[in-house]
Write a protein that holds these residues in place. Sequence first.
Motif, short mmCIF file in Angstrom:
data_model
loop_
_atom_site.label_atom_id
_atom_site.label_comp_id
_atom_site.label_asym_id
_atom_site.label_seq_id
_atom_site.Cartn_x
_atom_site.Cartn_y
_atom_site.Cartn_z
N HIS A 171 0.82 -1.21 0.00
CA HIS A 171 0.00 0.00 0.00
C HIS A 171 0.87 1.27 0.00
O HIS A 171 0.54 2.26 -0.66
CB HIS A 171 -0.87 -0.05 1.26
N GLY A 206 -2.77 8.19 7.36
CA GLY A 206 -3.30 7.94 8.70
C GLY A 206 -2.45 6.94 9.47
O GLY A 206 -2.52 6.89 10.70
N GLU A 258 -2.96 10.50 11.80
CA GLU A 258 -3.50 10.05 13.08
C GLU A 258 -3.61 11.24 14.04
O GLU A 258 -4.60 11.37 14.78
CB GLU A 258 -2.52 9.00 13.63
O1 KG4 Z 1 -3.92 7.51 2.79
P1 KG4 Z 1 -5.16 7.51 3.57
O2 KG4 Z 1 -6.47 7.67 2.84
O3 KG4 Z 1 -5.30 6.20 4.42
C1 KG4 Z 1 -4.18 5.63 5.06
O4 KG4 Z 1 -3.41 4.93 4.37
O5 KG4 Z 1 -4.03 5.92 6.27
O6 KG4 Z 1 -5.02 8.66 4.67
C2 KG4 Z 1 -6.03 8.92 5.60
C3 KG4 Z 1 -5.56 10.02 6.51
C4 KG4 Z 1 -6.52 10.32 7.67
O7 KG4 Z 1 -5.77 10.39 8.85
C5 KG4 Z 1 -7.11 11.65 7.27
O8 KG4 Z 1 -7.50 12.43 8.40
C6 KG4 Z 1 -5.97 12.29 6.52
O9 KG4 Z 1 -5.42 11.25 5.77
N1 KG4 Z 1 -6.42 13.35 5.61
C7 KG4 Z 1 -6.08 14.64 5.75
C8 KG4 Z 1 -6.75 15.35 4.72
N2 KG4 Z 1 -7.48 14.44 4.00
C9 KG4 Z 1 -7.27 13.23 4.57
N3 KG4 Z 1 -5.27 15.25 6.64
C10 KG4 Z 1 -5.12 16.58 6.51
N4 KG4 Z 1 -5.74 17.34 5.57
C11 KG4 Z 1 -6.55 16.75 4.65
N5 KG4 Z 1 -7.15 17.48 3.72
#
Ligand code: KG4
Length: 332
Positions: free
Chosen positions: A111, A136, A163
């Motif tokens: 991933h 995240g 996170e």
């Molecule tokens: O890559 P992702 O979709 O899933 C993982 O692989 O973790 O990332 C999700 C993370 C979450 O913690 C979410 O709050 C954060 O990305 N996130 C953001 C934004 N959009 C998503 N953090 C800050 N600003 C954003 N616009």
Amino acid sequence: MIVLGIETSCDDTSASVLQDETTILSNIISSQTEYHKKYGGVVPEIASRKHQEHIIPVVTEALEKAGKTIDDIQGVAVTQGPGLVGSLLTGINVAKAIAYARKLPLVGVNHLEGHLLAPHLEHEVPYPNVTLVVSGGHTNIYLVKQHGSYELLGKTRDDAAGEAFDKVAKLLDLGYPGGVVIDRLATDERCNAIAFPRPMLNDDTYDFSFSGLKTAVLYHVKNAGGELDDDMIADVVSSFQAAVVEILVKKTLDAALEHKVPAITIGGGVAANSMLRARIEEAAGKHGIPVSRPSMILCTDNAAMIAYAGLKKLLADTDFPYSMNAISRWPL
Ligand code: KG4
Ligand code: ZN
């Protein structure tokens, strides 16, 4: 080559049809946010059950949107890890069934490599480059010497940046997922309202630590008596976001300058953050270093990035065993 990508590592069910290296024919993402938000975070058992309900309709829609049928697919790429094992297994088993029934090559993708390579779907990114993967679950800086050669320069020692966004949003009762809400409420004018700490900003590593910053926000809220009006919340989220962004930008730029690379890329959910996107471009621009950022939809979890990473592997080798299994912890 036409590849079907499947991504079910966390709480989004996604399927994509990718033709060659740059033509995303479809990238369908079914969000589970509504099922998890009342719990303030992803519930693994709910996630795997919802993936089971959604995966076949999502794959079907991806094929339809692409104007293709299963007969057109020449390879299948699926997220093998890291992630929630029950969620991963749903995607992997569907990918295996399709590949086995159609005698297609099947490739498991990390991933994190998907996030790392996402900018390449839309941009010509030169090598070597420095890539920040910030999501995240991870906050990693890589020196990418060439495709497939990734040197981890630094990572978080505790919470991932995303996170921290999610936890701060939760303690302020702003809803889930937190990053998007904080991004929307934060303003540049308020970003110096509160002097939150910048942990490890000036140490001589590329590692991060965000749990102390989150605790500083918690104490600030407690000291304010717990009840914050809209202005106070805007001050807190703007100042918190500015602290996270300053740390991410400085470390990424330092790595790029030390390794004298001609390019920086960013990927992962937090790469969708508007302040991060603006500040990293501004800081790198002063040194003449271009920053490649994926469009928003390719920052957060999606199957197009998995199809891309898988396609690159399939072009190099098609001899991957169908016996592959989920890997819940899989460093890149
Ligand atoms: O890559 P992702 O979709 O899933 C993982 O692989 O973790 O990332 C999700 C993370 C979450 O913690 C979410 O709050 C954060 O990305 N996130 C953001 C934004 N959009 C998503 N953090 C800050 N600003 C954003 N616009
Ligand atoms: Zn992700």
